[in-house]
Structures are given as structure tokens and as C-alpha cells.
Scaffold this motif. Structure first.
Motif, mmCIF file in Angstrom:
data_model
loop_
_atom_site.group_PDB
_atom_site.id
_atom_site.type_symbol
_atom_site.label_atom_id
_atom_site.label_comp_id
_atom_site.label_asym_id
_atom_site.label_seq_id
_atom_site.Cartn_x
_atom_site.Cartn_y
_atom_site.Cartn_z
ATOM 1 N N CYS A 77 14.753 32.843 60.903
ATOM 2 C CA CYS A 77 13.961 32.868 62.143
ATOM 3 C C CYS A 77 14.518 31.885 63.164
ATOM 4 O O CYS A 77 14.563 32.178 64.363
ATOM 5 C CB CYS A 77 12.499 32.558 61.830
ATOM 6 N N MET A 78 14.943 30.708 62.702
ATOM 7 C CA MET A 78 15.552 29.750 63.622
ATOM 8 C C MET A 78 16.832 30.334 64.224
ATOM 9 O O MET A 78 17.099 30.191 65.426
ATOM 10 C CB MET A 78 15.870 28.451 62.872
ATOM 11 N N PHE A 79 17.609 31.004 63.397
ATOM 12 C CA PHE A 79 18.830 31.663 63.873
ATOM 13 C C PHE A 79 18.503 32.663 64.983
ATOM 14 O O PHE A 79 19.147 32.685 66.043
ATOM 15 C CB PHE A 79 19.511 32.368 62.689
ATOM 16 N N LEU A 80 17.516 33.505 64.740
ATOM 17 C CA LEU A 80 17.173 34.546 65.706
ATOM 18 C C LEU A 80 16.659 33.951 67.016
ATOM 19 O O LEU A 80 16.962 34.457 68.105
ATOM 20 C CB LEU A 80 16.112 35.481 65.101
ATOM 21 N N LEU A 81 15.887 32.889 66.931
ATOM 22 C CA LEU A 81 15.339 32.281 68.139
ATOM 23 C C LEU A 81 16.438 31.635 68.979
ATOM 24 O O LEU A 81 16.382 31.648 70.211
ATOM 25 C CB LEU A 81 14.270 31.253 67.775
ATOM 26 N N VAL A 82 17.430 31.070 68.321
ATOM 27 C CA VAL A 82 18.565 30.512 69.062
ATOM 28 C C VAL A 82 19.416 31.628 69.654
ATOM 29 O O VAL A 82 19.853 31.560 70.803
ATOM 30 C CB VAL A 82 19.427 29.611 68.148
ATOM 31 N N GLU A 83 19.619 32.682 68.880
ATOM 32 C CA GLU A 83 20.431 33.809 69.376
ATOM 33 C C GLU A 83 19.821 34.435 70.619
ATOM 34 O O GLU A 83 20.526 34.789 71.564
ATOM 35 C CB GLU A 83 20.577 34.871 68.287
ATOM 36 N N ALA A 84 18.499 34.532 70.639
ATOM 37 C CA ALA A 84 17.814 35.147 71.773
ATOM 38 C C ALA A 84 17.580 34.174 72.920
ATOM 39 O O ALA A 84 16.995 34.546 73.927
ATOM 40 C CB ALA A 84 16.466 35.720 71.318
ATOM 41 N N ARG A 85 18.025 32.923 72.751
ATOM 42 C CA ARG A 85 17.893 31.892 73.771
ATOM 43 C C ARG A 85 16.454 31.461 73.990
ATOM 44 O O ARG A 85 16.138 30.815 74.990
ATOM 45 C CB ARG A 85 18.498 32.346 75.103
ATOM 46 N N PHE A 86 15.554 31.787 73.062
ATOM 47 C CA PHE A 86 14.218 31.227 73.158
ATOM 48 C C PHE A 86 14.266 29.736 72.816
ATOM 49 O O PHE A 86 13.474 28.950 73.336
ATOM 50 C CB PHE A 86 13.257 31.963 72.233
ATOM 51 N N ILE A 87 15.181 29.364 71.931
ATOM 52 C CA ILE A 87 15.548 27.961 71.762
ATOM 53 C C ILE A 87 16.908 27.813 72.453
ATOM 54 O O ILE A 87 17.918 28.326 71.965
ATOM 55 C CB ILE A 87 15.660 27.556 70.277
#
Length: 536
Positions: free
Chosen positions: A120-130
Motif C-alpha cells: 500500500c505504501m508503494f502504491l501511494l507513492v507511485e500515485a503521488r498521493f505521498i
């Protein structure tokens, strides 16, 4: 830039209560044990049943690295292995977190936490939400007390993860709907255009050129793109909009690029200019084709070098903005005729989108009418609806060849506003629609362009037409078109004799035009379009 780490506690790897805990590698503590890396803040995520461990880690980190602030973030997760629950909980926290990308850089620690949490952390960084990069830590090859191990930053290249990106289709659909204000548009060409605009908006900072007639929605789309990018933490500055058609003379350069006090008469104070105001934001230059050649040259430098020289200044200033330009002209022709710089056009047309006018999207009129009615209802505080008969009449006319929609969505918005305002009891009736249709027909009559078979010479009979040479006929057709597009005989005369009138000692354009028309047996009243009487 301050370093901020976001990560879960390692319920196993970070554990231990006795002095022996310092003899083993603990990934969260290791973050602050690197002598050449300072972690200024740690957002430590944990579930309620691991509060004691979280507090111990906070104390241990304080003893090793006093300069690191630790924020304990409790996440109420019932099942840390449930993908849907973990992602939703993290997503909600990220949405409410203030990321200050101008002052801080963010690292998402993926060594600790369940595998689901790491994904989930990976996906949030990939989507630029983080808005940051991934951080991977590893133990040292030989365990020694206080040895921090290794630390690796991973900057994701989104183009390499197409399969994972498929998980964001729902988010992309939401973004596309946002660009369209939630309007369920049906035109395939327009929908395809907006889907590409969404991809470009979140992936690129290159200039974007929006082409289309007045009222096609260029300004609205530019603002939506800005709001979408800001929600993804890709822009921190302001949305700055200017219509270049309003910029004239020396004031154009001053408005855009700013000036120094005393640089010209009236410059009583320094002025930053709109380009500096748009620093770290989005600058929308509508009708960019109206800019003068000097301003075009200055703008080109500002786009390419992020630097420009204010009026009267000795040194350049900096501004890093994204440019979106709008025009209703064909800039290719403007370049060919020397009115627009070729190098500037080449720089801004990497992403060019031609927004179709409302007349080209008849299937989108109905959903837009419904959207405008909802807005009108919200503003007035009362529900407004068409009767079935009234709606059928309005749409039949609006989607027909009788409705040119010269002002595009501005005309449609004005029409719906009139209908909703006059609706008795919130009900738009058929007679009200009939009156609005007549009003629209009158509105467009002055501005409508001649079509095949309407050359303006239908007032002449066949015998009169045969007596006119082709040369004179073509000239007469052009004169009649100008007359139909003018509000008075004098205005038409001024437009037709604009050049030659400068050399005449006595100017009477109206009389000159009247005599020209009489040569062919025509009067002004015949070739002009007078407004109808008072609408019933």
C-alpha cells in the motif's frame, strides 16, 4: 530540505525491552543512526495494541538522535493483512496530511509493517498521493552494536509499472470526471481528449496549448487541471489567469514580467508581474495569439530558462511555473504571416488540444443542461425542472442546425439561467422555452456566418444577377456580408473603407457605402439585419 520518513513500526524487528535490544538491528531505530543522514521527523504508524512498543521506540530514538521529532500516528486497523482496509485507512490519513514539498522531502519506509502495508505504501507513492520516494533499509552484513546497516532510496519510474498502474483505474476515472465537473458527456471525441489531458496533466510539466472557439471551456479546463495537480501535490503555487487580449502597449510587459520603480512614468513602486506571482503554480495565458512580438520573445526565455528581465531591471528574476495557453486562432497561420514567433509556437505546442465547440457536440447538450440546472437550483435555493414537453422542445432546437451556439457554453449557461430565473414555481414550461428560442435566434442572427446559398444576393432577381460581372458579384457578396455583421451603416462603412478613409479630407463612409449599394439597386435596410420587436 528537511527529511521526513513515513513508516510502520516493525512489531517483530523493532521489538525488545532489555539492554540487549541495542545489540540487534532494529530497522526503525536504524533510520536515525546514519551519521551522514539526518531524519528531521518520523511519522511512526502503529495499531492500538502496539502503543507500548511505539512509545519505547520514540524514547529510544530520542536518546540516539535528539534532533529527530517522532509523531506517533495510531491507525485503527482490525486486520493489517486486509488489503482493502489497510489501503483505505492509509489513503484517508494521507489525504488529511499536510505535505510541504517546498521545504520537506518525504521517504516512505517499506522495510517494516506487513507485506500488505508495504504494498500500500508503494502504491501511494507511485500515485503521488505521498509525494516522495521509497526507502528500503537492510541489516549490516556483520552485526555490531549501533551498526545502522544500509539505506536505499527508490524513485519510482511510473512508466515501468503498467500492471500496477491498472489498480488506479478507478482513481483515474474520478480524475477525468473531475476535469468534466462530473458531467456525463457523451461525445466520443471530447471524452477521448479529456482522458488524454488527465494523463498529461498529472505526468508532465510541459506547456499545454488549448485551442478552441470562445466559450468552449479553455479557461475552465485550465483551472481544473491546476486543481487536479495541486491535489496530487505537484503544484504549490497559485492559479494565475490573464487574457492577453486585454494587454496593450508598454503595460503588457509590465503586467506579465513586472517592473522596477521609476522604470517609466507612473511606475511609482516595484511590481512583481504575473509570471512571478505564478511561481510554483500554473499560469494560464488565454488568447496568447494577441501578445506582441516583444512579449513573445520574453515569454519564450521565461519558459525555457525559468528566468526573465522585468521592465527597467538590471538583473533577471526567477519563476518556475507551468504554462497553459489558450487561443481561438490558428497559430500556424499566425506564424506563417509573421504575427507569432515560430520558436515560441514550437515550444508551447508539445501538447495541443482542440476543444470542440458546442455545435460539434450536440449529444453533450442534454447532460450540460442538467448540470447547469443543478447549479442554478443550488444558487437560488429552489429546485428548477423542465416539463417533459418543454425539455423536448428545447433539446430539439438546441441540437438542430438552427442553433449555431456562437458563444458555446457561455450562451448555453446564459440560456439556462434565464429559463431557471423565469420559471414559475421552479417549473420551466413550453411557452417559456418558445420565448427563449426566439431570443436565441435573435441573438445569433447578427453574428451568424453565411452558409452555402446565403451569399446575401438573394435580394436580386435572376435578371439583375446575370447583368453583373463575376468580379463585381464577388465584391458585392463581400460587402453584403460586412453589412450583415455590422450594427449600423456607419460601422459597416468604417470597416469597408478603413484604409482609404485615412487619405480623404472629407470622410463620409456611410454615404459612400449607401451610393455603392444603390448601384445595384440595394438599400441598407435590405442588407442589414434589424432586431425584432419586443418579445412577447
Amino acid at each position: 530540505m528537511k527529511n521526513v520518513v513515513v513508516g510502520f513500526i516493525g512489531t517483530q524487528l523493532d521489538g525488545g525491552k532489555g539492554a540487549g535490544r541495542w545489540e540487534k538491528w532494529r530497522p526503525t531505530v536504524s533510520l536515525v543512526q546514519h551519521p551522514d543522514v539526518v531524519v528531521h521527523r518520523l511519522e511512526l504508524l502503529f495499531t492500538p495494541r502496539h502503543l507500548e512498543l511505539a512509545e519505547q521506540l520514540k524514547a529510544d530514538i530520542a536518546s540516539v538522535s535528539p534532533e529527530t521529532a517522532v509523531n506517533l500516528v495510531e491507525l485503527k486497523l482490525l486486520d493489517p493483512w486486509d488489503f482493502g482496509e489497510v489501503y483505505a485507512t492509509l489513503f484517508d490519513w494521507v489525504k488529511g496530511y499536510h505535505f510541504d514539498t517546498a521545504k520537506e522531502q518525504y521517504w516512505a519506509h517499506i522495510t517494516t509493517g506487513t507485506h500488505v502495508a508495504q504494498i500500500c505504501m508503494f502504491l501511494l507513492v507511485e500515485a503521488r498521493f505521498i509525494p516522495g520516494v521509497l526507502l528500503q533499509t537492510a541489516p549490516p552484513k556483520r552485526q555490531r552494536e549501533g551498526e545502522p546497516g544500509s539505506m536505499t532510496l527508490i524513485d519510482l519510474d511510473l512508466s515501468r509499472y503498467d500492471r500496477i498502474a491498472q489498480r488506479f483505474q478507478a482513481e483515474r476515472r474520478d480524475a477525468v470526471a473531475f476535469l468534466k465537473s462530473g458531467i456525463a458527456t457523451r461525445n466520443p471525441r471530447f471524452n477521448a481528449l479529456i482522458e488524454e489531458v488527465e494523463r498529461v496533466a498529472v505526468r508532465s510539466r510541459a506547456p499545454i496549448l488549448l485551442v478552441g472557439p470562445t466559450g468552449a471551456g479553455k479557461s475552465f479546463l485550465a483551472r481544473r487541471m491546476y486543481e487536479l495537480k495541486k491535489a496530487r501535490h505537484q503544484l504549490e503555487g497559485l492559479f494565475v489567469e490573464v487574457n492577453c487580449a486585454t494587454l496593450r502597449g508598454d503595460g503588457a510587459a509590465s503586467t506579465l514580467f513586472g517592473h522596477k520603480k521609476g522604470s517609466f512614468t507612473g511606475a511609482t513602486a516595484d511590481r512583481p508581474g504575473l509570471l512571478r506571482t505564478a511561481h510554483n503554480g500554473l499560469l494560464f495565458l488565454d488568447e496568447i495569439g494577441e501578445l506582441g512580438l516583444d512579449e513573445q520573445a520574453m515569454l519564450l526565455k521565461a519558459i525555457e530558462e525559468k528566468r526573465f528581465l522585468p521592465v527597467g531591471a538590471d538583473r533577471d528574476v526567477e519563476s518556475d511555473f507551468q504554462l497553459v495557453a489558450g487561443t481561438n486562432r490558428d497559430l500556424r497561420q499566425e506564424v506563417a504571416q509573421g504575427r507569432f514567433r515560430d520558436d515560441l509556437f514550437s515550444r508551447i505546442n508539445l501538447w495541443t488540444y482542440n476543444l470542440p465547440g458546442l455545435r460539434e457536440r450536440p449529444e453533450d447538450i442534454e447532460p450540460n443542461v442538467e448540470h447547469l440546472l443543478q447549479l442554478a437550483s443550488q444558487e437560488s435555493g429552489r429546485a428548477v425542472r423542465f416539463s417533459a414537453e418543454a425539455k423536448a422542445r428545447f433539446l430539439k432546437f438546441a441540437q438542430s442546425a438552427e442553433a449555431p451556439w456562437h458563444g458555446n457554453f457561455r450562451d448555453l449557461a446564459a440560456s439556462v439561467t434565464r429559463l431557471s430565473t423565469l420559471a414559475e414555481g421552479g417549473r420551466i414550461s413550453a411557452p417559456l422555452v418558445d420565448a427563449e428560442i426566439q431570443r436565441l435566434k435573435w441573438l445569433w442572427r447578427r453574428g451568424e456566418k453565411p452558409v452555402a446559398g446565403e451569399d446575401g444576393l438573394e435580394l436580386l432577381d435572376a435578371e439583375a444577377l446575370e447583368a453583373i460581372d463575376l468580379f463585381d458579384r464577388l465584391q458585392l457578396e463581400a460587402v453584403v456580408r460586412v453589412c450583415k455583421a455590422s450594427t449600423s451603416l456607419s460601422e459597416a462603412g468604417r470597416r469597408l473603407f478603413q484604409v482609404s478613409r485615412q487619405t480623404r479630407s472629407v470622410v463620409n463612409d456611410a454615404d459612400r457605402l449607401r451610393k455603392y449599394l444603390l448601384r445595384f439597386g440595394l438599400r441598407w435596410e435590405q442588407v442589414s439585419r434589424e432586431p425584432p420587436g419586443q418579445a412577447e
